[in-house]
Design a protein around this motif. Structure first.
Motif, PDB file in Angstrom:
ATOM      1  N   LYS A 199      32.920  23.742  18.455  1.00  0.00           N
ATOM      2  CA  LYS A 199      33.212  24.709  19.643  1.00  0.00           C
ATOM      3  C   LYS A 199      34.346  24.961  19.790  1.00  0.00           C
ATOM      4  N   GLY A 200      34.963  25.968  20.132  1.00  0.00           N
ATOM      5  CA  GLY A 200      36.446  26.289  20.618  1.00  0.00           C
ATOM      6  C   GLY A 200      36.920  25.214  21.542  1.00  0.00           C
ATOM      7  N   ILE A 201      38.273  24.888  21.387  1.00  0.00           N
ATOM      8  CA  ILE A 201      38.908  24.000  22.333  1.00  0.00           C
ATOM      9  C   ILE A 201      39.002  24.222  23.671  1.00  0.00           C
ATOM     10  N   LEU A 202      39.564  25.427  23.934  1.00  0.00           N
ATOM     11  CA  LEU A 202      39.571  26.055  25.334  1.00  0.00           C
ATOM     12  C   LEU A 202      38.635  27.045  25.805  1.00  0.00           C
ATOM     13  N   SER A 203      38.625  27.062  26.988  1.00  0.00           N
ATOM     14  CA  SER A 203      37.598  28.072  27.772  1.00  0.00           C
ATOM     15  C   SER A 203      37.736  29.546  27.402  1.00  0.00           C
ATOM     16  N   GLY A 204      38.980  29.801  27.554  1.00  0.00           N
ATOM     17  CA  GLY A 204      39.485  31.253  27.472  1.00  0.00           C
ATOM     18  C   GLY A 204      39.439  32.044  28.651  1.00  0.00           C
ATOM     19  N   TYR A 205      39.218  31.276  29.878  1.00  0.00           N
ATOM     20  CA  TYR A 205      39.212  32.009  31.317  1.00  0.00           C
ATOM     21  C   TYR A 205      40.616  32.358  31.762  1.00  0.00           C
ATOM     22  N   SER A 206      40.583  33.372  32.165  1.00  0.00           N
ATOM     23  CA  SER A 206      41.718  33.870  33.022  1.00  0.00           C
ATOM     24  C   SER A 206      41.269  34.162  34.439  1.00  0.00           C
ATOM     25  N   TYR A 207      42.443  34.275  35.384  1.00  0.00           N
ATOM     26  CA  TYR A 207      41.736  34.436  36.798  1.00  0.00           C
ATOM     27  C   TYR A 207      42.583  35.307  37.588  1.00  0.00           C
ATOM     28  N   ALA A 208      41.906  35.753  38.597  1.00  0.00           N
ATOM     29  CA  ALA A 208      42.899  36.729  39.473  1.00  0.00           C
ATOM     30  C   ALA A 208      43.251  35.842  40.749  1.00  0.00           C
ATOM     31  N   LEU A 209      44.558  35.411  40.902  1.00  0.00           N
ATOM     32  CA  LEU A 209      44.918  34.611  42.207  1.00  0.00           C
ATOM     33  C   LEU A 209      45.315  35.365  43.197  1.00  0.00           C
ATOM     34  N   ALA A 210      44.965  34.873  44.412  1.00  0.00           N
ATOM     35  CA  ALA A 210      45.635  35.679  45.674  1.00  0.00           C
ATOM     36  C   ALA A 210      46.289  34.573  46.517  1.00  0.00           C
ATOM     37  N   ARG A 211      47.266  34.890  47.030  1.00  0.00           N
ATOM     38  CA  ARG A 211      48.130  33.927  48.128  1.00  0.00           C
ATOM     39  C   ARG A 211      46.835  33.816  49.321  1.00  0.00           C
ATOM     40  N   GLU A 212      47.079  32.609  49.859  1.00  0.00           N
ATOM     41  CA  GLU A 212      46.119  32.427  50.883  1.00  0.00           C
ATOM     42  C   GLU A 212      46.511  33.158  52.201  1.00  0.00           C
ATOM     43  N   GLU A 213      47.818  33.599  52.258  1.00  0.00           N
ATOM     44  CA  GLU A 213      48.369  34.302  53.379  1.00  0.00           C
ATOM     45  C   GLU A 213      47.586  35.992  53.151  1.00  0.00           C
ATOM     46  N   ALA A 214      47.362  36.335  52.151  1.00  0.00           N
ATOM     47  CA  ALA A 214      46.764  37.634  51.755  1.00  0.00           C
ATOM     48  C   ALA A 214      45.288  37.546  52.141  1.00  0.00           C
ATOM     49  N   LEU A 215      44.553  36.434  52.035  1.00  0.00           N
ATOM     50  CA  LEU A 215      43.466  36.159  52.147  1.00  0.00           C
ATOM     51  C   LEU A 215      43.194  36.063  53.611  1.00  0.00           C
ATOM     52  N   LYS A 216      43.987  35.965  54.411  1.00  0.00           N
ATOM     53  CA  LYS A 216      44.051  35.977  55.940  1.00  0.00           C
ATOM     54  C   LYS A 216      43.732  37.202  56.381  1.00  0.00           C
ATOM     55  N   ASP A 217      44.200  38.019  55.607  1.00  0.00           N
ATOM     56  CA  ASP A 217      44.488  39.737  56.050  1.00  0.00           C
ATOM     57  C   ASP A 217      43.165  40.569  55.874  1.00  0.00           C
ATOM     58  N   PRO A 218      42.250  40.750  56.620  1.00  0.00           N
ATOM     59  CA  PRO A 218      41.027  41.634  56.372  1.00  0.00           C
ATOM     60  C   PRO A 218      41.352  42.831  55.563  1.00  0.00           C
ATOM     61  N   ALA A 219      42.382  43.530  55.656  1.00  0.00           N
ATOM     62  CA  ALA A 219      42.575  44.890  55.059  1.00  0.00           C
ATOM     63  C   ALA A 219      42.903  44.372  53.459  1.00  0.00           C
ATOM     64  N   LYS A 220      43.748  43.317  53.380  1.00  0.00           N
ATOM     65  CA  LYS A 220      44.058  42.969  51.927  1.00  0.00           C
ATOM     66  C   LYS A 220      42.869  42.384  51.170  1.00  0.00           C
ATOM     67  N   ARG A 221      42.292  41.670  51.883  1.00  0.00           N
ATOM     68  CA  ARG A 221      40.823  40.916  51.472  1.00  0.00           C
ATOM     69  C   ARG A 221      39.905  42.113  50.984  1.00  0.00           C
ATOM     70  N   GLN A 222      39.896  43.037  51.549  1.00  0.00           N
ATOM     71  CA  GLN A 222      38.947  44.052  51.279  1.00  0.00           C
ATOM     72  C   GLN A 222      39.360  45.002  50.024  1.00  0.00           C
ATOM     73  N   ALA A 223      40.755  45.032  49.920  1.00  0.00           N
ATOM     74  CA  ALA A 223      41.438  45.631  48.761  1.00  0.00           C
ATOM     75  C   ALA A 223      41.426  44.663  47.246  1.00  0.00           C
ATOM     76  N   ILE A 224      41.472  43.612  47.555  1.00  0.00           N
ATOM     77  CA  ILE A 224      41.514  42.427  46.621  1.00  0.00           C
ATOM     78  C   ILE A 224      40.048  42.412  46.073  1.00  0.00           C
ATOM     79  N   ALA A 225      38.898  42.585  47.178  1.00  0.00           N
ATOM     80  CA  ALA A 225      37.587  42.433  46.248  1.00  0.00           C
ATOM     81  C   ALA A 225      37.439  43.797  45.608  1.00  0.00           C
ATOM     82  N   ASP A 226      37.884  44.967  46.017  1.00  0.00           N
ATOM     83  CA  ASP A 226      37.698  46.073  45.344  1.00  0.00           C
ATOM     84  C   ASP A 226      38.539  46.168  43.993  1.00  0.00           C
ATOM     85  N   LEU A 227      39.565  45.586  43.973  1.00  0.00           N
ATOM     86  CA  LEU A 227      40.399  45.623  42.650  1.00  0.00           C
ATOM     87  C   LEU A 227      39.863  44.919  41.882  1.00  0.00           C
TER      88      LEU A 227
END
Length: 339
Positions: A199-227
């Motif tokens: 089997k392959g050596i790597l998982s091949g996963y990539s991530y969407a990362l968010a700053r914790e500060e942005a995750l505390k902002d309700p409007a940005k949280r909603q935008a991140i989920a939509d994106l």
């Protein structure tokens, strides 16, 4: 009656102006490549309920640096660059994911290098990106061949310098990912070193990362989920329209279409269900890198994930997974913007 009508119009204008003024801006950092282009070409950037400010980078490390410095709200990058900044205490969380075909991350060599199998790597110089997919791949391949890191010389180079080093005979092999693999194979006539089966050596996963500060902002949280949901739909669209997507990549990145066609066929990019399984996989990578002293300390990555914003994207990924088994069509009831 006329006064009431004028008042209603004025209130509507004022409400619209207030709404526009309050429209949140999401600052996105992406590695130059397929994600933003798939969003654009699929039509998923139309009618955004927020403003999206994109900054493009050449690799994952500067995306992480910008996130850590507070210059971005969200960044798209591979799992291993994320591992290192999280271990260093960066205030970021993984909030979504997608996967490349692990075998599209490959070890390349020149036809005249004398490398025909993993055993032939002994005594050779290999270019890798420190702490990234290339580094992990080479360590795993050496282990598979019964070799030690001391049996080779690792040269820590970025993808552009790694390609130049292989072409100039400064190194004997180079570990990299798409689209660098396809470009080197088609333009430089490099060849893939056989990975010895299994089997392959790597998982091949990539991530969407968010700053914790942005995750505390309700409007940005909603935008991140939509994106994230839009990106998942865009990736499904790209898989369903390979010729159209290859053409768009070619024009946007200035690459021959033969390269972009090979790239997307090799990478097989697809959204994945964002669950604690991914944390377990990243923990295995963290333990592997710590064992080889690439990661300076043991790290527990399970607190690095926030699963609360992935519900919409997971529905898209699950629909796509079922479609591959013939049980369900992806994005049921929705037509592609290009159809």
């Amino acid at each position: 009656m006329r006064l009431r009508l004028i008042a209603a119009v004025l209130l509507s204008v004022i409400a619209g102006t207030t709404s526009a003024a309050e429209k949140v801006t999401l600052r996105l950092g992406d590695v130059k490549g397929d994600r933003f282009i798939s969003l654009r070409e699929s039509g998923e950037l139309k009618n955004l309920p927020y403003d999206l400010k994109l900054t493009s980078f050449d690799s994952g490390a500067p995306v992480q640096e910008a996130l850590n410095a507070g210059a971005l709200d969200v960044g798209f990058t591979g799992d291993l660059p994320f591992l290192f900044v999280y271990a260093a205490g960066a205030p970021v969380k993984a909030v979504g994911a997608w996967q490349n075909n692990p075998d599209s991350i490959a070890l390349l060599t020149r036809p005249d290098s004398g490398i025909h199998s993993l055993k032939d790597l002994k005594g050779k110089q290999i270019a890798v990106n420190r702490g990234g997919w290339g580094h992990y791949l080479v360590l795993g391949l050496l282990e598979r061949a019964g070799l030690k890191p001391s049996d080779v010389t690792l040269r820590f180079l970025g993808p552009v310098d790694g390609r130049a080093a292989l072409a100039s005979h400064a190194v004997d092999a180079w570990a990299t990912w798409e689209p660098y693999v396809s470009s080197a194979v088609i333009v430089d006539k490099d060849i893939l070193v056989p990975q010895g089966g299994g089997k392959g050596i790597l998982s091949g996963y990539s991530y969407a990362l968010a700053r914790e500060e942005a995750l505390k902002d309700p409007a940005k949280r909603q935008a991140i989920a939509d994106l994230q949901a839009r990106l998942a739909k865009a990736q499904v669209w790209a898989a369903q329209h390979p010729a159209e997507f290859a053409s768009a990549l070619s024009k946007s990145l200035g690459m021959p279409q033969s390269i972009t066609q090979r790239w997307i066929a090799s990478a097989e990019i697809r959204p994945v269900n964002f669950t604690p399984v991914l944390a377990t996989t990243l923990q295995q990578s963290a333990d592997f890198f710590y064992r080889y002293k690439v990661l300076p300390k043991a790290v527990n990555v399970h607190q690095a994930f926030d699963y609360r914003l992935s519900q919409q994207a997971n529905q898209v990924a699950t629909g796509q997974t079922l479609a591959t088994t013939g049980k369900q069509q992806p994005l049921s009831g929705q037509e592609s913007p290009h159809e």
